[in-house]
Write an enzyme that holds these catalytic residues in place. Structure first.
Site, PDB file in Angstrom:
ATOM      1  N   CYS A  54     -35.103 -11.383 -46.594  1.00  0.00           N
ATOM      2  CA  CYS A  54     -35.292  -9.982 -47.004  1.00  0.00           C
ATOM      3  C   CYS A  54     -34.251  -9.077 -46.352  1.00  0.00           C
ATOM      4  CB  CYS A  54     -36.689  -9.505 -46.618  1.00  0.00           C
ATOM      5  SG  CYS A  54     -38.009 -10.453 -47.361  1.00  0.00           S
TER       6      CYS A  54
HETATM    7  C1  BEZ Z   1     -37.612 -14.110 -45.670  1.00  0.00           C
HETATM    8  O1  BEZ Z   1     -37.305 -13.039 -46.164  1.00  0.00           O
HETATM    9  O2  BEZ Z   1     -36.837 -14.712 -44.952  1.00  0.00           O
HETATM   10  C2  BEZ Z   1     -38.941 -14.743 -45.977  1.00  0.00           C
HETATM   11  C3  BEZ Z   1     -40.046 -13.947 -46.217  1.00  0.00           C
HETATM   12  C4  BEZ Z   1     -41.267 -14.531 -46.469  1.00  0.00           C
HETATM   13  C5  BEZ Z   1     -41.370 -15.901 -46.503  1.00  0.00           C
HETATM   14  C6  BEZ Z   1     -40.259 -16.698 -46.269  1.00  0.00           C
HETATM   15  C7  BEZ Z   1     -39.032 -16.116 -46.014  1.00  0.00           C
END
Ligand code: BEZ
Length: 221
Positions: A54
Site C-alpha cells: 500500500c
Molecule cells: C500490503 O500493502 O503490503 C499488504 C496489505 C495487506 C495484506 C498484505 C499486504
C-alpha cells in the site's frame, strides 16, 4: 450519508452511477459527488495503513499527480483505517516514496463506503478492503472497475492508459486494440460501413486488414 443501498452496491456495474457518500478524509469532510464536480476520478481502496505494498501504491499515485491533473482526473483513496491513522502514515509514504500525497484518503472505520462500493471481499481478505479501482467519469458513471488481491500491487501506467482510452473513445468513433498506448493506431468499429461516414470520421485514412478489422491513425494526434 449515502444514496444507494448495500444490495445495489453489491451489483455495481459499468455504466452505473457511482454511489454518492459523505465521509471523513485526510482533507476533512468530503461529499463525493460535489467533490467530483466536472472531473474524472480514480477511486481506489487499499487494505491497510502502514503496510508495504500500500505504501508503494499511494506513493506512485502521488508521484503521478501531474499525469492525473493533465487528464482532468481527481484521485481518492480509501481504507478501513481512520483518517488520523492515514495522516500519520502519510508521513512515512512521503519519506520513503519521495512524494507529497496531495489527494484525500477516506477514513472508513465503519466500512460504510467500502460496503457501498463492494470493496470488501471476505473470502479474499478478512474484513479489510481489497485493492479495487473505480474509474468514474464527469457524469458520475462508473467506466471501469478492477480488483486485485492484497498481495499484488496495481499498475498505475495501466490506470492512466485506460483513462486515455476512455477519453479518446468518448470523443471519437474508435476503439483501442490490445496493449494500445496514446499515439498509436486505433480501430474503426465494424458497424461503420458508409463510405461518406468513413471519409468524414477518419480523414487520415484507414487500412483494411480484414473487413471487420480496420485501423486508422489516432484522430487527435
Ligand atoms: C500490503 O500493502 O503490503 C499488504 C496489505 C495487506 C495484506 C498484505 C499486504
Amino acid at each position: 450519508m449515502t444514496t444507494a443501498t448495500a444490495t445495489e452496491a453489491a451489483n455495481l456495474r459499468l455504466g452505473d452511477i457511482a454511489p454518492d457518500f459523505t465521509a471523513d478524509t485526510t482533507a476533512g469532510k468530503l461529499e463525493f459527488h460535489k467533490w467530483l464536480g466536472d472531473s474524472w476520478a480514480v477511486f481506489f481502496s487499499h487494505p491497510k495503513d502502514f503496510t508495504p505494498v500500500c505504501t508503494t501504491e499511494l506513493g506512485e499515485a502521488a508521484r503521478r499527480s501531474a499525469d492525473f491533473k493533465k487528464r482532468n482526473v481527481k484521485v481518492l483513496a480509501l481504507s478501513v483505517d481512520s483518517s488520523e491513522s492515514h495522516n500519520k502514515w502519510k508521513g512515512d509514504i512521503e519519506e520513503t516514496q519521495k512524494c507529497a500525497v496531495d489527494f484525500p484518503i477516506v477514513g472508513d472505520e465503519s466500512k460504510q463506503v467500502a460496503n457501498l462500493y463492494g470493496m470488501i471481499h471476505p473470502k479474499a481478505l478478512d474484513s479489510f478492503t481489497v485493492r479495487t479501482v473505480f474509474i468514474i467519469d464527469p457524469n458520475k458513471k462508473i467506466r471501469l472497475t478492477m480488483t486485485y488481491p492484497a498481495s499484488t500491487g496495481r499498475n498505475f501506467d495501466e490506470i492512466l492508459r485506460v483513462i486515455d482510452a476512455l477519453q479518446l473513445t468518448d470523443g471519437y468513433k474508435v476503439a483501442t486494440p490490445v496493449n494500445w498506448k496514446d499515439g498509436q493506431d486505433v480501430i474503426i468499429p465494424p458497424a461503420i460501413q458508409d463510405p461518406e461516414e468513413l471519409k468524414k470520421n477518419y480523414p487520415k485514412g484507414f487500412k483494411t486488414i480484414k473487413p471487420y478489422l480496420r485501423v486508422t491513425p489516432q484522430p487527435n494526434k
